[in-house]
Design an enzyme around this catalytic site. Structure first.
Site, short mmCIF file in Angstrom:
data_model
loop_
_atom_site.label_atom_id
_atom_site.label_comp_id
_atom_site.label_asym_id
_atom_site.label_seq_id
_atom_site.Cartn_x
_atom_site.Cartn_y
_atom_site.Cartn_z
N SER A 89 0.87 -1.18 0.00
CA SER A 89 0.00 0.00 0.00
C SER A 89 0.90 1.23 0.00
O SER A 89 1.83 1.32 0.80
CB SER A 89 -0.90 0.00 1.25
N PHE B 58 -7.06 -0.44 -14.74
CA PHE B 58 -8.06 0.15 -15.63
C PHE B 58 -9.39 -0.57 -15.45
O PHE B 58 -9.45 -1.80 -15.58
CB PHE B 58 -7.59 0.06 -17.09
N THR C 153 7.54 4.71 -30.79
CA THR C 153 8.04 5.73 -29.87
C THR C 153 9.08 5.11 -28.95
O THR C 153 8.93 3.98 -28.49
CB THR C 153 6.89 6.35 -29.06
N ASN D 59 -7.84 11.35 -25.62
CA ASN D 59 -6.62 12.15 -25.59
C ASN D 59 -6.15 12.51 -27.00
O ASN D 59 -5.75 13.65 -27.27
CB ASN D 59 -5.50 11.38 -24.88
N GLY E 26 2.49 9.57 -25.17
CA GLY E 26 2.37 8.83 -26.41
C GLY E 26 1.12 9.22 -27.20
O GLY E 26 1.16 9.29 -28.44
N ASP E 27 0.03 9.50 -26.50
CA ASP E 27 -1.20 9.93 -27.17
C ASP E 27 -0.99 11.29 -27.84
O ASP E 27 -1.46 11.52 -28.97
CB ASP E 27 -2.35 10.02 -26.18
N PHE F 16 -9.18 5.06 -15.19
CA PHE F 16 -7.76 4.70 -15.19
C PHE F 16 -7.17 5.19 -13.88
O PHE F 16 -7.26 6.38 -13.55
CB PHE F 16 -7.05 5.36 -16.38
#
Length: 329
Positions: free
Chosen positions: A36, A116, A223, A52, A256-257, A102
């Site tokens: 945790s 997710f 990428t 995005n 990346g988006d 997310f």
């Protein structure tokens, strides 16, 4: 050229852990992990891969069509996207499930642990892409990004049936797809997007060599994080474009988006590969410097300046069809 973007639309819960995950992992206890993390900060942001990318394309005034499934809690998010130039006419609203979530924790080394919740995304397979891709504003390209796997396969099949070029961006869903499915998503794609790890996973799942992947797609864009991006075509030498230097990532989510949005925006206007990749890197740099995947601005003047600083005088000139001559003066 108008672009339709299919895939996830989500709310991001982004947390920051002021330490290193590696320090909390005991090698002899990995079979019994129970951890945790007390986090210092929580940011609730708009996200989802498709949203995005559409946000970035909308910032360039390209009016992308967003296609995905959400819950009834999407109303405020929909207004935001419309205000930023996104056509939400392809979004299905579920009466039973919430918009996907997310949840991500980032440590001081920019490592991430994420989860997710798919929620309404399970209904994306019920979207009929054929009914959306009609009329005078029919898109010239469909980007199939991470989504419910059956929806990704259905959208890809619809593009083939309609003769519409498509881009494959299987990304995080590669872990859930078997070889036949990955081959089906990739084969015939005008563009294939992966990061370096996903590139290796893709060849493993498909059983294809790198040359066989290149024979199956038009252009493979990989990428490379801080090393930039590699662009490959069959029979040609790879093109490598370095990342914008001097960027200290504030939040790696969405970089990346943003690259995909900048790159596709440029090539949709006829910009050559190298300057298109530079613009993608410049937009990604802006996203990495903000908390949240849609917290950066798509400012043509600023982007042109970043490209010129990073890649040299005149580097932004080929981007005039997208950014406008005024942004280059």
């Amino acid at each position: 050229m108008r672009i339709a973007v299919t895939g996830s639309i989500a709310t991001d819960h982004l947390m920051v852990f002021p330490g290193r995950f590696a320090d909390q992992l005991l090698p002899d206890q990995l079979a019994h992990v129970s951890l945790s993390f007390l986090v210092d900060r929580l940011e609730v942001r708009r996200g989802g891969v498709a949203a995005n990318i559409a946000f970035g394309l909308g910032g360039f005034g390209l009016s992308p069509l967003l296609v995905g499934a959400v819950g009834t809690d999407f109303a405020e998010y929909a207004v935001w996207l419309k205000e930023h130039g996104v056509d939400t006419g392809g979004v299905r609203v579920s009466a039973e499930r919430q918009t996907p979530r997310f949840m991500c924790i980032t440590d001081e080394d920019a490592n991430q642990i994420a989860a997710f919740y798919a929620g309404a995304m399970a209904e994306a397979c019920d979207i009929d892409l054929r009914a959306l891709l009609t009329g005078a504003e029919r898109p010239g390209l469909v980007l199939v990004s991470p989504d419910d796997p059956s929806a990704m396969l259905r959208h890809t099949a619809a593009c083939r049936d309609l003769g519409i070029p498509f881009a494959a961006d299987p990304s995080q869903q590669l872990a859930r797809l078997h070889g036949d499915q990955v081959r089906d998503l990739v084969d015939g794609a005008t563009w294939l997007f992966t990061n370096e790890y996903e590139a290796a996973l893709l060849t493993e799942h498909t059983g294809w060599s790198r040359d066989e992947v290149l024979a199956a797609v038009g252009t493979w864009v990989t990428t490379l994080g801080a090393a930039g991006v590699r662009v490959e075509r069959a029979g040609q030498s790879p093109l490598t474009v370095p990342a914008v230097p001097g960027i200290e990532p504030v939040d790696p989510t969405g970089g990346g988006d943003a690259f995909r949005a900048g790159f596709l925006a440029a090539v949709s206007q006829g910009v050559p590969l190298a300057p298109a990749a530079r613009l993608g890197c410049a937009l990604a740099a802006g996203a990495l410097g903000a908390v949240g995947s849609q917290a950066h601005e798509v400012d043509p003047v600023q982007l042109a300046a970043v490209v010129e600083r990073a890649y040299g005088p005149g580097a932004a000139k080929p981007l005039a069809p997208l950014l406008g001559e005024g942004a280059l003066s």
